[in-house]
Each structure stands twice: as C-alpha cells, then as structure tokens.
Design a protein around this motif. Structure first.
Motif, PDB file in Angstrom:
ATOM      1  N   UNK A 491      39.086 -14.659 -25.082  1.00 12.84           N
ATOM      2  CA  UNK A 491      38.665 -15.860 -25.799  1.00 12.84           C
ATOM      3  C   UNK A 491      38.052 -15.534 -27.163  1.00 12.84           C
ATOM      4  N   UNK A 492      38.554 -14.503 -27.804  1.00 14.43           N
ATOM      5  CA  UNK A 492      38.017 -14.120 -29.103  1.00 14.43           C
ATOM      6  C   UNK A 492      38.287 -15.129 -30.193  1.00 14.43           C
ATOM      7  N   UNK A 493      39.179 -16.081 -29.944  1.00 15.38           N
ATOM      8  CA  UNK A 493      39.492 -17.098 -30.944  1.00 15.38           C
ATOM      9  C   UNK A 493      38.482 -18.234 -30.947  1.00 15.38           C
ATOM     10  N   UNK A 494      37.556 -18.246 -29.981  1.00 14.00           N
ATOM     11  CA  UNK A 494      36.584 -19.333 -29.864  1.00 14.00           C
ATOM     12  C   UNK A 494      35.307 -19.007 -30.632  1.00 14.00           C
ATOM     13  N   UNK A 495      34.783 -20.015 -31.320  1.00 10.62           N
ATOM     14  CA  UNK A 495      33.462 -19.887 -31.921  1.00 10.62           C
ATOM     15  C   UNK A 495      32.444 -20.210 -30.834  1.00 10.62           C
ATOM     16  N   UNK A 496      31.726 -19.198 -30.396  1.00 12.81           N
ATOM     17  CA  UNK A 496      30.805 -19.359 -29.279  1.00 12.81           C
ATOM     18  C   UNK A 496      29.470 -19.921 -29.762  1.00 12.81           C
ATOM     19  N   UNK A 497      28.655 -20.434 -28.850  1.00 11.24           N
ATOM     20  CA  UNK A 497      27.348 -20.971 -29.260  1.00 11.24           C
ATOM     21  C   UNK A 497      26.467 -19.909 -29.909  1.00 11.24           C
ATOM     22  N   UNK A 498      26.551 -18.674 -29.404  1.00  6.97           N
ATOM     23  CA  UNK A 498      25.759 -17.598 -30.011  1.00  6.97           C
ATOM     24  C   UNK A 498      26.176 -17.304 -31.441  1.00  6.97           C
ATOM     25  N   UNK A 499      27.473 -17.483 -31.734  1.00  4.97           N
ATOM     26  CA  UNK A 499      27.945 -17.294 -33.105  1.00  4.97           C
ATOM     27  C   UNK A 499      27.281 -18.301 -34.041  1.00  4.97           C
ATOM     28  N   UNK A 500      27.193 -19.547 -33.576  1.00  6.09           N
ATOM     29  CA  UNK A 500      26.568 -20.593 -34.386  1.00  6.09           C
ATOM     30  C   UNK A 500      25.087 -20.306 -34.607  1.00  6.09           C
ATOM     31  N   UNK A 501      24.400 -19.844 -33.558  1.00  2.10           N
ATOM     32  CA  UNK A 501      22.972 -19.552 -33.672  1.00  2.10           C
ATOM     33  C   UNK A 501      22.731 -18.406 -34.650  1.00  2.10           C
ATOM     34  N   UNK A 503      24.634 -17.419 -37.048  1.00  2.59           N
ATOM     35  CA  UNK A 503      25.026 -17.850 -38.392  1.00  2.59           C
ATOM     36  C   UNK A 503      23.841 -18.472 -39.125  1.00  2.59           C
ATOM     37  N   UNK A 504      23.052 -19.277 -38.431  1.00  2.00           N
ATOM     38  CA  UNK A 504      21.991 -20.052 -39.072  1.00  2.00           C
ATOM     39  C   UNK A 504      20.898 -19.186 -39.677  1.00  2.00           C
ATOM     40  N   UNK A 505      20.742 -17.954 -39.197  1.00  5.61           N
ATOM     41  CA  UNK A 505      19.713 -17.069 -39.754  1.00  5.61           C
ATOM     42  C   UNK A 505      20.342 -15.879 -40.485  1.00  5.61           C
ATOM     43  N   UNK A 506      21.600 -16.028 -40.891  1.00  2.31           N
ATOM     44  CA  UNK A 506      22.250 -14.991 -41.690  1.00  2.31           C
ATOM     45  C   UNK A 506      22.536 -13.718 -40.944  1.00  2.31           C
ATOM     46  N   UNK A 507      22.868 -13.859 -39.652  1.00  2.00           N
ATOM     47  CA  UNK A 507      23.180 -12.689 -38.825  1.00  2.00           C
ATOM     48  C   UNK A 507      24.599 -12.823 -38.268  1.00  2.00           C
ATOM     49  N   UNK A 508      24.925 -12.016 -37.277  1.00  2.00           N
ATOM     50  CA  UNK A 508      26.260 -12.070 -36.690  1.00  2.00           C
ATOM     51  C   UNK A 508      27.307 -11.573 -37.656  1.00  2.00           C
ATOM     52  N   UNK A 509      28.332 -12.376 -37.888  1.00  2.00           N
ATOM     53  CA  UNK A 509      29.450 -11.970 -38.736  1.00  2.00           C
ATOM     54  C   UNK A 509      29.297 -12.413 -40.184  1.00  2.00           C
ATOM     55  N   UNK A 510      28.165 -13.021 -40.540  1.00  2.00           N
ATOM     56  CA  UNK A 510      27.948 -13.454 -41.924  1.00  2.00           C
ATOM     57  C   UNK A 510      27.754 -12.231 -42.824  1.00  2.00           C
ATOM     58  N   UNK A 511      28.467 -12.209 -43.947  1.00  2.00           N
ATOM     59  CA  UNK A 511      28.312 -11.133 -44.927  1.00  2.00           C
ATOM     60  C   UNK A 511      28.229 -11.733 -46.328  1.00  2.00           C
ATOM     61  N   UNK A 512      27.317 -11.205 -47.135  1.00  2.00           N
ATOM     62  CA  UNK A 512      27.213 -11.622 -48.529  1.00  2.00           C
ATOM     63  C   UNK A 512      27.024 -10.382 -49.392  1.00  2.00           C
ATOM     64  N   UNK A 513      27.260 -10.534 -50.676  1.00  2.00           N
ATOM     65  CA  UNK A 513      26.943  -9.468 -51.629  1.00  2.00           C
ATOM     66  C   UNK A 513      25.608  -9.813 -52.295  1.00  2.00           C
TER      67      UNK A 513
END
Length: 680
Positions: A491-501, A503-513
């Motif tokens: 189920x890697x194609x699903x955005x899981x609830x933990x992914x959303x959580x 994301x909100x604090x700039x963690x997980x798969x979020x990347x910026x320069x």
C-alpha cells in the motif's frame, strides 16, 4: 659520323620538347591560373588571428571586485601541429620542458584529450584550440621561446587575462569557474563558434555560466604577415576586441564573509556536522545579499588546470562535495521552520485566528501516538503561542483532521489537500528560478507524489519484502526495513495518516532548500509577494554605461491576508526573546534590533538532527531575511540560531562596527567611471 649526328638531333628534339613543356607550364601558371596562385601566395604570408576579449569583472553591490582579471604570460601548445611532426613533437616538448622547468611527462598529460579512462590533468577543450601548459611564466622564459621560434614550432607565449578572486574562497559555488571550450560546444552553439578566439574559456557553473555570453565579450581580429617559420613580420589590419560587460551583483562582500565565517563556526560547534548553508535576502526586492555553503573550496584551483585528485575531492562524499552549493542544491527536512506554512493552511481551512488550541504531550493519529518535543504537554494556547513555544501536537491534530476530511485512505476526487497546496503557495516543491544553474526543487509529498513514487519503487520493495536486507548488520534494523518494504509494496501508494501528521511539522518526506525557505519567509514578512531571487543586479559596459538592470520577478502571492501575515510575523518576533531561540539570543540588544524567527530541528534516520533557523530583522520593518542550516548540527536553537546571531551582529554592528551602514541593503548601483574604476 651519321650516328653522332643522329644523337645530336635526338638530343635537340628532347631539349626543345622540354622547353616547350616548360613554356606551356609557365604560360598556364602565369596567365591562365596566375590570379589563383597570387591569392594562394598572399594567403600563405597572411594569417588572421582572433584576439580574445577581456572577460568582464563581477562586482559586489558596492563595487568591490568578487572576480577580476590579472595579466599573466601564458605558454600554449598547438597539439595538432606537434602531431604532424615526424617525431610527434617529442623534441619540441623536451626543449619546452627544459625552458619551463617542468617534467616532459607533465606537459604530455596537459595536452592529451580528456575522455573515458583519462585522468586529470588533461585537456577538456577543443583539439583545435591552443592548449595552455603554463600560466605563470616569467618574462625570461617567454623571451627564450619567442626569440628561438624555429626551435619551438607550435608553441606560443602571450600575455593573457587570468581570473583572480580578491575575496578568497568566499562565494566560490555562487561565482562559478571557467573551463576550455569543448569541440561539442563549438559544433552545437553557432554563436559561440562565430566569436571564438581560440583561447576563450567559458563559464561552467554559477554566475560565470549564466552570464557567460555577456561576460565574455567579442574577440577582435588581427591580420599579420609571417615568414615561413611563422614569425610575425608586420600587421596588415587590426580590429580591437570588445571587452565583456561588468556584472554588478547584489552580494555584499562584507556580509558574505561574515556568513561564511558564521556557518564555519557552527560546523565546528557540532562535532558531527557535515555541511551547512547560509542565505541572506532583501525581503523587499528578492535580491540575494549573501549566500554561502560549507564545505567550500578555493576557486583558483581551476586556474592552470586541475589534477585528478583535486577534481575528485570536489565531488567526493568524504570531503563533503565542496563543489555543490547546499544553499540551492541541498534538500533537507525543514522541521518546525515549516510551521509558518502549516499555520497558514489552518487559517485557510477555517480554524480561527484567535482561537484556543490544546497542546497535549501526545496525540493519537490513527492507531499511533505522535509526541510533542520530549513528550511535554503545554496546555491550552493560541496559535501565537504555538509558534513561539513550537507546539507539535496542535499541528498533528489539525492536519489529521484535514486528512480525514479529504477521505483518509479513500480520498475524495479531487481532495483539497489544504496543507500541501499551501506549501506550494509558499514556493516549496519547485525551483525558485534564481539566476544560478542546477537548482533543486525540493519535495512536497502529496497523494499524487505517493502514487508516482510507488510506481517507481514497488518492484524493488516487493522483492525486498521477500529477501529482506541480509547486508544490514543490525538485526532489528533489518527487520524494520523488511517490514517497511512489505508495507510499501502492498500500500505504498496511499497517503497514510502518519504522513499527514509528519508533513505539518516539516518532517517525513518533506524536503526544502535553504533558499526556498528564505524566499518563503521574505514573502511572509514583506508584502506577501513571492519573488524569484536574483544575484545579478545589473550589467554595465567597462566605461560605466548601463546595459541592463536585472530585477527579481514576482512569481506568486501568498493566499493569506495581510492581517494573517502580520499575526504570524508578530508571533515569530517573540521566538528569539521568549521562545525556543531565547537561549541563543540571550544578551542580544533586542531594544536596538529586534530579531524575529523560527527554530527547526528535523530528525534524520541514522544521523544527527538537521539544525535550522529562519529569521528576519528588524522585526517591525524587515530589511534582511537570514536562514541558516547545519546538516547533522543538532537542535536549531543550539547550532543554527547562534550562527544567525553572529550574522546579525555583523550586519548591525553589535560588538563591532556595522557592516551595513544604516542597517539597510544597498539601494543604488555603484558608479563605474569611464576608465572602468568604481567612482563610489
């Protein structure tokens, strides 16, 4: 007697025949093809020589040189001519090596073509271009070559301009470097081929690459008469070259040096730090005042050719890839500095600006508890306090609620994805468009990204879910990776609830320069307009005539009101005095210059945390945005924030004279006098 007469007759016939043939040939050469051979003879004694133009300088915002030219005697070798010699030019190279005091093997390496299996030094340019073999020749050595030209066919000694870097290592990745023109470039770029002098270099990175054509200028032409040995007898015609434009940047060399020092100090204070970046922007204009990346390198390393060992060091992971600018190429999880986007998303989703929100020590997202920093609950608070104290659980809860509203694991069509779309409005997930090459885009992991990533990685994940990770020594780590591979396979194609959580604090798969984050804060604390940053400010002719002003274009606008932006900015203004950065700014004279900002501590699996501090000053009327990132630097408050403080102390003159008089970036271009010097 008759036999003797017969022989004389035959001899007379032969002689007359030869004279007739010679006469016919002379008539053909002088009359029939006379004009053709006259032209050929003229071409033989006349040579057209392209005269290279002086490359333009690169200046800072006050006219201080960042890159300039110095004259040097350069010895070059025409490899094509040497190869046509019976011995392949071995004798000439041996004599040249003796004059220059260099080993013959070294010269042979310098003139061989770069290619597969060929280590540096080698020649990466066109095989038809004279190859510099020594760019620091003394006058005595040059005269030995010029006065004995018959002993050195194919070898020249000329005065040429060589790049010089008065600021040392500062801004090396930003400025770029020069390299010889390759034959492929000449074949592809018609304009370059038409104006190629034979010894020109082209920009390979940074400003040297982006503004190469303007900096390079136009070569001149000299027609000279030469003898059979190639010695110049006289000049028939000469067209002077047109020097390249001077590029004035918005970089302040003084601030640049302070940023370089500050991030170097930050890395020393964090034992495991492996890289750092610092960005200073003018939030009102979008111009870059300083941009540094560590580790750096000495740009003079390219002058005179680079060795294989030096080149590999510039690209080596072990040395920290000093050729790569972490400011525009480095992609990192931003941690809590990202919360300015998340607060904006909450407001757009309808959460009240002046509401009260509970900040417990942990919050259940689906079937998993997500903890506050150290699991500490802070009780009910406003969004203002949530930013000052950096509460995580408020953002976990609201992002999870929005994920559920979008349908959770069975999303609506189309889902609103408020948090992801707001992040894009802040400029995350795509290049800023800065006038530098090779910028990274960062990453905003929404539902579409999850599907795309699953399609690319599902085969490998499914394989790993069966075979596991036998190469991983830690049994617990290997078991975790195998379980993760199975989940991503199924189920890697699903955005899981933990992914959303996350994301909100700039963690997980979020990347910026670092540059993306600086641009986002610049828009937030100024007029709400998202600008594409620019390093170059203007192009001027060497005599000071203005050619072009280069303005940062507006490419977007934050979708929140001025009232909401003012509220967020006011909250950030208390972080260095009453919030997570209070320790780093203890004793700083906030009554003179109030700093606003946000710390960020981003977790990275198997490594130390990434340390961030995104800030602006003066808080009431920001003229500078400063972002510092230290990879594996630990907490934002302990590494990045002190570095930002050091930068502000330099800019505003805390404990020393101010680097920026009046505390404002330069607003007027420096004046270039007709003789090319800076008038002010």
């Amino acid at each position: 007697m008759s036999r003797m007469r017969m022989r004389l007759v035959v001899l007379q016939v032969v002689v007359l025949s030869m004279l007739a043939v010679l006469g016919a040939r002379l008539w053909q050469v002088q009359v029939v093809r006379g004009k053709e051979f006259v032209n050929a003879a003229t071409e033989t004694r006349t040579r057209s020589v392209m005269v290279p133009a002086v490359r333009g300088q690169i200046l800072d915002s006050s006219g201080r040189p960042l890159v300039r030219n110095k004259t040097a005697l350069v010895v070059s070798v025409d490899r094509q001519r040497l190869q046509r010699m019976p011995d392949g030019g071995a004798e000439v190279l041996a004599k040249l090596a003796q004059v220059l005091g260099k080993p013959v093997k070294q010269l042979e390496k310098r003139i061989r073509s770069c290619g597969a299996g060929v280590t540096r030094p080698c020649w990466p340019g066109s095989p038809y271009q004279p190859i510099p073999v020594d760019e620091r020749v003394q006058t005595r050595e040059a005269l030995q070559i010029l006065e004995r030209q018959e002993e050195f066919p194919g070898v020249t000694a000329e005065v040429q301009a060589v790049r010089e870097y008065p600021q040392g290592k500062a801004a090396a990745q930003l400025l770029g470097y020069l390299q010889p023109v390759t034959q492929e470039e000449l074949d592809k770029r018609v304009g370059l081929k038409a104006g190629f002098s034979g010894v020109d270099l082209v920009g390979r990175d940074g400003l040297e690459y982006v503004y190469d054509e303007a900096l390079r200028g136009k070569p001149g032409l000299r027609q000279v008469q030469v003898d059979r040995l190639g010695k110049v007898l006289g000049v028939e015609q000469q067209v002077a070259p047109t020097s390249g434009d001077t590029l004035i940047t918005s970089i302040d060399a003084r601030v640049q040096n302070v940023v370089e020092q500050a991030i170097a100090h930050a890395m020393k204070s964090a034992p495991k730090a492996d890289g750092a970046a610092g960005v200073v922007l003018d939030p009102r204009t979008g111009r870059v005042i300083a941009m540094a990346s560590a580790p750096g390198y000495d740009p003079t390393i390219w002058t005179g050719g680079i060795s294989e060992a030096e080149y590999q060091r510039l690209l080596s992971d072990k040395s920290g890839k000093p050729l790569v600018s972490r400011a525009i190429n480095g992609q990192y999880a931003p941690g809590s500095t990202f919360k300015v986007s998340s607060v904006s998303a909450m407001l757009q989703a309808g959460y009240p600006l002046h509401g009260t929100y509970d900040c417990p020590g942990s919050y259940m997202v689906g079937d998993r508890a997500f903890n506050n920093f150290h699991g500490i609950g802070l009780g009910p608070m406003t969004l203002h306090t949530a930013l000052v104290k950096s509460c995580d659980t408020i953002f976990y809860r609201t992002s999870y609620e929005q994920w559920l509203k979008d349908g959770g694991l069975h999303p609506k069509t189309p889902p609103k994805e408020v948090f992801a779309n707001m992040a894009r409005s802040f400029g995350f997930g795509k290049p800023t468009g800065i006038d530098l090459p090779g910028e990274s885009s960062g990453r905003i992991p929404d539902r579409t990204w999850k599907k795309d990533m699953w399609q690319q990685t599902s085969a490998d994940n499914c394989k790993r879910s069966r075979t596991g990770y036998p190469e991983v020594k830690s049994a617990s780590r290997a078991a975790f990776l195998k379980r993760l591979a199975y989940e991503n396979c199924v189920e890697g194609f699903l955005l899981r609830p933990g992914d959303a959580a996350n994301f909100s604090i700039g963690q997980g798969d979020v990347l910026v320069t670092p540059l993306q984050l600086a641009r986002a804060y610049a828009a937030l604390v100024s007029d709400g307009k998202l600008r594409s940053p620019r390093v170059a400010w203007a192009r001027v002719r060497p005599d000071g005539t203005l050619v072009q002003t280069i303005d940062p274009p507006v490419v977007g606008k934050l979708p929140i009101s001025a009232k909401d932006r003012a509220y967020i900015k006011d909250a950030l203004s208390q972080v260095p005095s009453d919030g997570t950065a209070a320790g780093a700014f203890s004793g700083f004279p906030m009554d003179q210059v109030r700093i606003g900002g946000k710390t960020g501590t981003a977790q990275v699996w198997g490594k130390e945390d990434t340390s961030w501090f995104a800030s602006f000053a003066p808080a009431a009327n920001p003229r500078f945005v400063v972002v510092v990132m230290v990879s594996q630097g630990g907490m934002g408050a302990t590494t990045a924030a002190p570095a930002a403080r050091e930068i502000y102390e330099g800019i505003f003159g805390i404990k020393r004279p101010a680097l920026v008089p009046g505390g404002r970036p330069a607003s007027r271009l420096p004046l270039i006098a007709p003789d090319g010097t800076v008038a002010r």
